[in-house]
Design a protein around this motif. Structure first.
Motif, PDB file in Angstrom:
ATOM      1  N   GLU A   1       0.815  -1.219   0.000  1.00 54.18           N
ATOM      2  CA  GLU A   1       0.000   0.000   0.000  1.00 54.18           C
ATOM      3  C   GLU A   1       0.845   1.264   0.000  1.00 54.18           C
ATOM      4  O   GLU A   1       0.377   2.317  -0.445  1.00 54.18           O
ATOM      5  N   VAL A   2       2.076   1.184   0.507  1.00 56.02           N
ATOM      6  CA  VAL A   2       2.930   2.383   0.558  1.00 56.02           C
ATOM      7  C   VAL A   2       4.045   2.324  -0.487  1.00 56.02           C
ATOM      8  O   VAL A   2       4.978   3.134  -0.460  1.00 56.02           O
ATOM      9  N   GLY A   3       3.956   1.382  -1.410  1.00 59.82           N
ATOM     10  CA  GLY A   3       4.920   1.316  -2.500  1.00 59.82           C
ATOM     11  C   GLY A   3       6.260   0.710  -2.148  1.00 59.82           C
ATOM     12  O   GLY A   3       7.258   0.963  -2.826  1.00 59.82           O
ATOM     13  N   LEU A   4       6.280  -0.128  -1.111  1.00 61.15           N
ATOM     14  CA  LEU A   4       7.538  -0.740  -0.688  1.00 61.15           C
ATOM     15  C   LEU A   4       7.546  -2.256  -0.872  1.00 61.15           C
ATOM     16  O   LEU A   4       8.384  -2.951  -0.301  1.00 61.15           O
ATOM     17  N   HIS A   5       6.614  -2.772  -1.675  1.00 60.09           N
ATOM     18  CA  HIS A   5       6.522  -4.216  -1.842  1.00 60.09           C
ATOM     19  C   HIS A   5       7.764  -4.797  -2.505  1.00 60.09           C
ATOM     20  O   HIS A   5       8.070  -5.979  -2.343  1.00 60.09           O
ATOM     21  N   ASP A   6       8.518  -3.979  -3.245  1.00 57.00           N
ATOM     22  CA  ASP A   6       9.718  -4.453  -3.924  1.00 57.00           C
ATOM     23  C   ASP A   6      10.993  -3.985  -3.224  1.00 57.00           C
ATOM     24  O   ASP A   6      12.084  -4.012  -3.812  1.00 57.00           O
ATOM     25  N   LEU A   7      10.886  -3.585  -1.973  1.00 57.86           N
ATOM     26  CA  LEU A   7      12.047  -3.082  -1.238  1.00 57.86           C
ATOM     27  C   LEU A   7      13.112  -4.164  -1.066  1.00 57.86           C
ATOM     28  O   LEU A   7      14.310  -3.882  -1.067  1.00 57.86           O
ATOM     29  N   ALA A   8      12.677  -5.418  -0.900  1.00 55.69           N
ATOM     30  CA  ALA A   8      13.617  -6.510  -0.645  1.00 55.69           C
ATOM     31  C   ALA A   8      12.976  -7.822  -1.058  1.00 55.69           C
ATOM     32  O   ALA A   8      11.801  -7.871  -1.435  1.00 55.69           O
ATOM     33  N   SER A   9      13.735  -8.862  -0.958  1.00 56.07           N
ATOM     34  CA  SER A   9      13.244 -10.200  -1.281  1.00 56.07           C
ATOM     35  C   SER A   9      12.071 -10.580  -0.398  1.00 56.07           C
ATOM     36  O   SER A   9      11.961 -10.136   0.751  1.00 56.07           O
ATOM     37  N   HIS A  10      11.179 -11.406  -0.933  1.00 56.68           N
ATOM     38  CA  HIS A  10      10.058 -11.944  -0.158  1.00 56.68           C
ATOM     39  C   HIS A  10      10.360 -13.349   0.351  1.00 56.68           C
ATOM     40  O   HIS A  10       9.480 -14.006   0.890  1.00 56.68           O
ATOM     41  N   SER A  11      11.578 -13.805   0.196  1.00 58.53           N
ATOM     42  CA  SER A  11      11.955 -15.124   0.689  1.00 58.53           C
ATOM     43  C   SER A  11      12.063 -15.097   2.211  1.00 58.53           C
ATOM     44  O   SER A  11      12.136 -14.017   2.814  1.00 58.53           O
ATOM     45  N   PRO A  12      12.077 -16.265   2.889  1.00 59.35           N
ATOM     46  CA  PRO A  12      12.131 -16.290   4.357  1.00 59.35           C
ATOM     47  C   PRO A  12      13.261 -15.427   4.905  1.00 59.35           C
ATOM     48  O   PRO A  12      14.391 -15.453   4.406  1.00 59.35           O
ATOM     49  N   TYR A  13      12.919 -14.672   5.938  1.00 62.48           N
ATOM     50  CA  TYR A  13      13.814 -13.619   6.426  1.00 62.48           C
ATOM     51  C   TYR A  13      15.004 -14.158   7.218  1.00 62.48           C
ATOM     52  O   TYR A  13      16.122 -13.651   7.087  1.00 62.48           O
ATOM     53  N   ALA A  14      14.794 -15.175   8.046  1.00 63.70           N
ATOM     54  CA  ALA A  14      15.887 -15.656   8.896  1.00 63.70           C
ATOM     55  C   ALA A  14      17.085 -16.113   8.075  1.00 63.70           C
ATOM     56  O   ALA A  14      18.226 -15.708   8.377  1.00 63.70           O
ATOM     57  N   PRO A  15      16.899 -16.938   7.045  1.00 66.93           N
ATOM     58  CA  PRO A  15      18.072 -17.304   6.235  1.00 66.93           C
ATOM     59  C   PRO A  15      18.744 -16.097   5.590  1.00 66.93           C
ATOM     60  O   PRO A  15      19.975 -16.048   5.472  1.00 66.93           O
TER      61      PRO A  15
END
Length: 341
Positions: free
Chosen positions: A144-158
């Motif tokens: 909604e704020v235009g940050l959906h492509d800020l970083a990978s959507h893969s699991p964060y811990a790895p």
């Protein structure tokens, strides 16, 4: 001076800011990462400028252009952030981008003396407010704020383990086997992924401007590590910095030991109540938070060795033993919570 103040004043006026010469820049804050300056003109206009540190920088670190994008996006939400005034890429101002934001009046609790002057009631209000503001940040929908492509959507811990292991390899000043063992433990204990939200990445007491009367957060600062990830990662980082009276001394900023500041459990409860999230995986993220802070401080030590001008204060080279104590604290939390056996 890491910024040409005359050239910056000219750039600000061209950008529409009502700057009256002469413009001055004074180093502020105790942060050892991006260099932060209070800008003041002859008429009393004020703003804050941030630029990356001097010398060699690790890949993807200290990205003020990224911080500019995040602050601009969050300016349209209820998350308290400074208003963005611009991103200067003029090479006459600096050899790197310079972020300019509004100056926010309020209390920055970055010294124990500041916290000691607060009432216990104000300390309590500030501590619990941090949990609630963090929950509000994690309620923001990145799309909604235009940050959906800020970083990978893969699991964060790895992703975190990979990134900070790489940072450790690039910035360490000695061999420290306990860090390697802790890294292996975290790899073995990765929890199921949580929600994908905007995480701050370095959310703690010092990175806030608060109302000196109510304790309400007026602005959350230092977004250079913000990304998309698991919300409990932010809470774990906050707990990593949040010391209690019975904790062994770490050598970090320890204002939260003072009477009135809530416990880690109380801060976590304020977050859980506001967010409605299950905190079962929090021990992993608490340990990872301590591990990450240790790696960050080793990097601070490396940068200060390489370029003494990066130190926030003359002679303020950090104590390398703090890194060892943080790693020991991480192991203690791991055993106490059952993450390690």
């Amino acid at each position: 001076m890491a910024v040409d103040v005359v050239a910056l004043g000219r750039w600000l006026r061209q950008s529409g800011q009502p700057v009256v010469e002469p413009l001055t820049a004074t180093r502020i804050g105790l942060g050892q990462s991006n260099l932060t300056y209070l800008l003041t003109d002859a008429a009393g206009w004020r703003a804050v400028a941030r630029r990356p540190p001097l010398g060699h920088l690790l890949a993807s670190a200290h990205d003020v252009a990224r911080e500019h994008r995040i602050l601009a996006a969050l300016g349209r939400t209820d998350v308290p952030v400074p208003r963005v005034l611009g991103l200067c890429r003029d090479e006459q101002v600096a050899d790197v981008p310079v972020l300019i934001v509004e100056h926010v009046e309020g209390l920055v609790v970055d010294r124990v003396e500041t916290a000691a002057a607060m009432t216990p009631e104000l300390r309590s209000a500030v501590g619990l407010e941090l949990g609630r503001v963090l929950a509000d940040l994690h309620a923001v929908d990145p799309a909604e704020v235009g940050l959906h492509d800020l970083a990978s959507h893969s699991p964060y811990a790895p992703r975190q383990l990979k990134r900070w292991s790489r940072q450790w390899a690039a910035s360490r000043t000695r061999e420290l086997p306990e860090v390697e063992k802790l890294t292996a433990l975290l790899h073995d204990r990765i929890p199921e992924p949580g929600d994908l939200v905007l995480v701050h990445g370095d959310f703690h007491l010092v990175n806030q401007i608060v109302d000196p009367s109510s304790g309400a957060v007026r602005a959350v600062l230092d977004w250079e590590l913000s990304t998309l990830g698991d919300p409990l990662a932010d809470l774990g980082s906050l707990l990593a910095y949040w010391q209690e009276p019975d904790d062994p001394p770490l050598g970090l900023f320890n204002a939260s030991r003072l009477p009135g500041f809530p416990s880690r459990a109380e801060v976590s409860a304020a977050y859980a109540e506001r967010s409605g999230r299950d905190l079962a995986a929090l021990p992993f993220w608490h340990v990872l938070g301590l591990w990450k802070v240790a790696i960050i401080l080793e990097g601070v030590y490396r940068r200060a060795l390489d370029e003494p001008a990066n130190a926030a204060l003359p002679g303020s080279l950090p104590d390398r033993a703090v890194v060892d104590r943080l790693v020991a604290q991480a192991w203690s939390v791991a055993y106490e919570t059952g993450l390690a056996d």
